[in-house]
Motif scaffolding. Structure first.
Motif, PDB file in Angstrom:
ATOM      1  N   ARG A 104      66.972  99.533  -7.181  1.00 36.66           N
ATOM      2  CA  ARG A 104      67.857  98.618  -8.030  1.00 36.66           C
ATOM      3  C   ARG A 104      69.164  98.552  -6.848  1.00 36.66           C
ATOM      4  O   ARG A 104      69.690  99.811  -6.663  1.00 36.66           O
ATOM      5  CB  ARG A 104      68.517  98.906  -9.082  1.00 36.66           C
ATOM      6  CG  ARG A 104      69.364  97.800  -9.975  1.00 36.66           C
ATOM      7  CD  ARG A 104      69.639  98.081 -11.379  1.00 36.66           C
ATOM      8  NE  ARG A 104      70.365  97.085 -11.963  1.00 36.66           N
ATOM      9  CZ  ARG A 104      70.681  97.185 -13.036  1.00 36.66           C
ATOM     10  NH1 ARG A 104      70.239  98.036 -14.098  1.00 36.66           N
ATOM     11  NH2 ARG A 104      71.484  96.181 -13.813  1.00 36.66           N
ATOM     12  N   GLY A 105      69.327  97.615  -6.297  1.00 33.87           N
ATOM     13  CA  GLY A 105      70.546  97.334  -5.466  1.00 33.87           C
ATOM     14  C   GLY A 105      70.372  97.492  -3.933  1.00 33.87           C
ATOM     15  O   GLY A 105      71.043  97.214  -3.160  1.00 33.87           O
ATOM     16  N   GLY A 106      69.089  97.888  -3.880  1.00 30.51           N
ATOM     17  CA  GLY A 106      68.625  98.022  -2.560  1.00 30.51           C
ATOM     18  C   GLY A 106      67.677  96.686  -2.057  1.00 30.51           C
ATOM     19  O   GLY A 106      67.370  96.024  -2.638  1.00 30.51           O
ATOM     20  N   ALA A 107      67.352  96.929  -0.757  1.00 30.57           N
ATOM     21  CA  ALA A 107      66.637  95.793  -0.064  1.00 30.57           C
ATOM     22  C   ALA A 107      64.987  95.976  -0.479  1.00 30.57           C
ATOM     23  O   ALA A 107      64.586  97.093  -1.181  1.00 30.57           O
ATOM     24  CB  ALA A 107      66.490  95.931   1.338  1.00 30.57           C
ATOM     25  N   SER A 108      64.437  94.830  -0.393  1.00 29.04           N
ATOM     26  CA  SER A 108      62.926  94.737  -1.136  1.00 29.04           C
ATOM     27  C   SER A 108      62.158  95.364  -0.079  1.00 29.04           C
ATOM     28  O   SER A 108      62.321  95.264   1.232  1.00 29.04           O
ATOM     29  CB  SER A 108      62.579  93.397  -1.324  1.00 29.04           C
ATOM     30  OG  SER A 108      63.371  92.970  -2.581  1.00 29.04           O
ATOM     31  N   SER A 109      61.074  96.066  -0.572  1.00 31.27           N
ATOM     32  CA  SER A 109      60.029  96.390   0.588  1.00 31.27           C
ATOM     33  C   SER A 109      59.280  95.328   1.106  1.00 31.27           C
ATOM     34  O   SER A 109      59.032  94.441   0.288  1.00 31.27           O
ATOM     35  CB  SER A 109      59.057  97.471  -0.226  1.00 31.27           C
ATOM     36  OG  SER A 109      58.288  96.782  -1.250  1.00 31.27           O
ATOM     37  N   ARG A 110      58.857  95.417   2.253  1.00 30.28           N
ATOM     38  CA  ARG A 110      58.171  94.290   2.798  1.00 30.28           C
ATOM     39  C   ARG A 110      56.820  94.727   3.555  1.00 30.28           C
ATOM     40  O   ARG A 110      56.449  96.044   3.689  1.00 30.28           O
ATOM     41  CB  ARG A 110      59.061  93.607   3.977  1.00 30.28           C
ATOM     42  CG  ARG A 110      60.267  93.325   3.585  1.00 30.28           C
ATOM     43  CD  ARG A 110      60.919  92.532   4.245  1.00 30.28           C
ATOM     44  NE  ARG A 110      61.218  92.938   5.744  1.00 30.28           N
ATOM     45  CZ  ARG A 110      62.045  92.199   6.736  1.00 30.28           C
ATOM     46  NH1 ARG A 110      63.063  90.987   6.152  1.00 30.28           N
ATOM     47  NH2 ARG A 110      62.268  92.803   7.828  1.00 30.28           N
ATOM     48  N   TRP A 111      55.811  93.980   3.830  1.00 26.80           N
ATOM     49  CA  TRP A 111      54.654  94.212   4.358  1.00 26.80           C
ATOM     50  C   TRP A 111      54.535  94.949   5.669  1.00 26.80           C
ATOM     51  O   TRP A 111      54.071  95.922   5.953  1.00 26.80           O
ATOM     52  CB  TRP A 111      53.948  93.161   4.720  1.00 26.80           C
ATOM     53  CG  TRP A 111      53.125  92.333   3.378  1.00 26.80           C
ATOM     54  CD1 TRP A 111      53.608  91.180   2.707  1.00 26.80           C
ATOM     55  CD2 TRP A 111      51.958  92.706   2.614  1.00 26.80           C
ATOM     56  NE1 TRP A 111      52.873  90.967   1.688  1.00 26.80           N
ATOM     57  CE2 TRP A 111      51.996  91.767   1.546  1.00 26.80           C
ATOM     58  CE3 TRP A 111      51.097  93.476   2.770  1.00 26.80           C
ATOM     59  CZ2 TRP A 111      50.797  91.852   0.681  1.00 26.80           C
ATOM     60  CZ3 TRP A 111      49.996  93.932   1.918  1.00 26.80           C
ATOM     61  CH2 TRP A 111      50.151  92.884   0.927  1.00 26.80           C
ATOM     62  N   TYR A 112      55.570  94.608   6.446  1.00 29.22           N
ATOM     63  CA  TYR A 112      55.911  94.999   7.741  1.00 29.22           C
ATOM     64  C   TYR A 112      57.264  95.870   8.021  1.00 29.22           C
ATOM     65  O   TYR A 112      57.662  96.097   8.954  1.00 29.22           O
ATOM     66  CB  TYR A 112      55.902  94.191   8.770  1.00 29.22           C
ATOM     67  CG  TYR A 112      54.399  93.519   8.818  1.00 29.22           C
ATOM     68  CD1 TYR A 112      53.489  94.151   9.960  1.00 29.22           C
ATOM     69  CD2 TYR A 112      54.008  92.231   8.281  1.00 29.22           C
ATOM     70  CE1 TYR A 112      52.281  93.821   9.878  1.00 29.22           C
ATOM     71  CE2 TYR A 112      52.612  91.814   8.246  1.00 29.22           C
ATOM     72  CZ  TYR A 112      51.947  92.516   9.024  1.00 29.22           C
ATOM     73  OH  TYR A 112      50.413  92.172   9.179  1.00 29.22           O
ATOM     74  N   GLY A 113      57.855  96.156   6.870  1.00 31.93           N
ATOM     75  CA  GLY A 113      59.192  96.855   6.736  1.00 31.93           C
ATOM     76  C   GLY A 113      60.136  96.309   7.539  1.00 31.93           C
ATOM     77  O   GLY A 113      60.349  94.794   7.874  1.00 31.93           O
TER      78      GLY A 113
END
Length: 277
Positions: A157-166
């Motif tokens: 919460r409050g952090g960036a979202s994870s992504r397929w390629y980071g």
């Protein structure tokens, strides 16, 4: 001729049989319908071209020709959580019961894009960073070189979202080694085709060393204390420089993947062939 997922029933049936043998022996294999269109001598010709002179300083730009699969490095030591996650993964894209992202044409994500299907790679320098482009699925990653930091608390919460390629940042180590650090990769992805898992907190270090004009060496190191007892090198890989753009088109098409499974793999009993039933 382009690489399509389904070429013909005869070719796919042959691919199924060969892939079953390859998976049983833990040797690399291609997706059904993905035919390496390069003549067998092409990579050897590149290898015979020699070093081509000294490596330019801080320059990986251009197209690089690699092997179908790189050489795996260390066998990782899993934590109890890592072992439980690893047991859930079925690394057989031909199986109806596999959860391999390859099976459904989901994105490889990272670092699998650097450890699986590595026949084509390209770099392009931009004002704020370097784009790394991969032939398989025609994807690109941005490595920021402008001093920014990697995001923290990804996926919370409050952090960036994870992504397929980071998220990736890079710097030069000396004249000829590009170091890329990546975090924040979605934990749905696998580290490599063997099915090794990772957490969203995984830290990946890539080191691209241009040893001379024509030769590029890559190592990929994983640090993920939640899943592994210590950091490990997952692959080592070598690429040869080629001045022209690679023309192969390697796409995994979901609709064709489903058609292949329903018409070829499942009726042929692929699960029984590899002992999964």
């Amino acid at each position: 001729m382009k690489n399509y997922f389904v070429v013909s029933a005869a070719i796919l049936t042959t691919a199924l049989i060969l892939s079953s043998l390859a998976l049983a022996q833990d040797t690399p294999t291609s997706r059904p319908g993905q035919v390496d269109q390069r003549p067998p001598s092409t990579y050897q010709k590149l290898a015979d071209a020699g070093p081509g002179g000294p490596a330019p300083v801080h320059d990986l730009n251009g197209f690089w020709n690699g092997p179908l699969e790189p050489k795996f490095g260390d066998m990782p030591s899993l934590t109890p959580l890592g072992q439980s996650k690893f047991k859930l993964n079925v690394p057989d894209p031909f199986s109806a019961h596999s959860n391999d992202p390859w099976r459904t044409c989901d994105p490889f994500g990272f670092p699998r894009s650097a450890t699986n299907e590595t026949r084509g790679l390209a770099f392009a320098t931009m004002p704020q960073g370097i784009a790394i482009m991969t032939q398989y699925e025609k994807i690109w990653r941005m490595v920021w070189m402008d001093g920014r930091e990697l995001p923290k608390n990804v996926g919370t919460r409050g952090g960036a979202s994870s992504r397929w390629y980071g998220y990736s940042v890079g710097h030069w180590d000396g004249d000829n080694t590009l170091v890329v650090e990546t975090t924040g990769v979605d934990d749905k992805t696998w580290i490599d085709r063997r099915g090794y898992p990772h957490s969203v907190d995984m830290h990946v270090e890539e080191r691209y060393t241009r040893v001379d004009h024509n030769d590029l060496e890559l190592t990929v190191k994983i640090d993920d204390p939640k899943m592994y007892t210590k950091p490990f090198v997952v692959v080592t890989n070598k690429f040869k420089f080629t001045p022209q753009q690679l023309e192969d088109e390697q796409l995994c098409v979901p609709s064709e993947a489903i058609d292949y499974l329903n018409t070829i793999a499942i009726p042929a009993g692929q699960d029984e062939a590899v002992g999964q039933k």
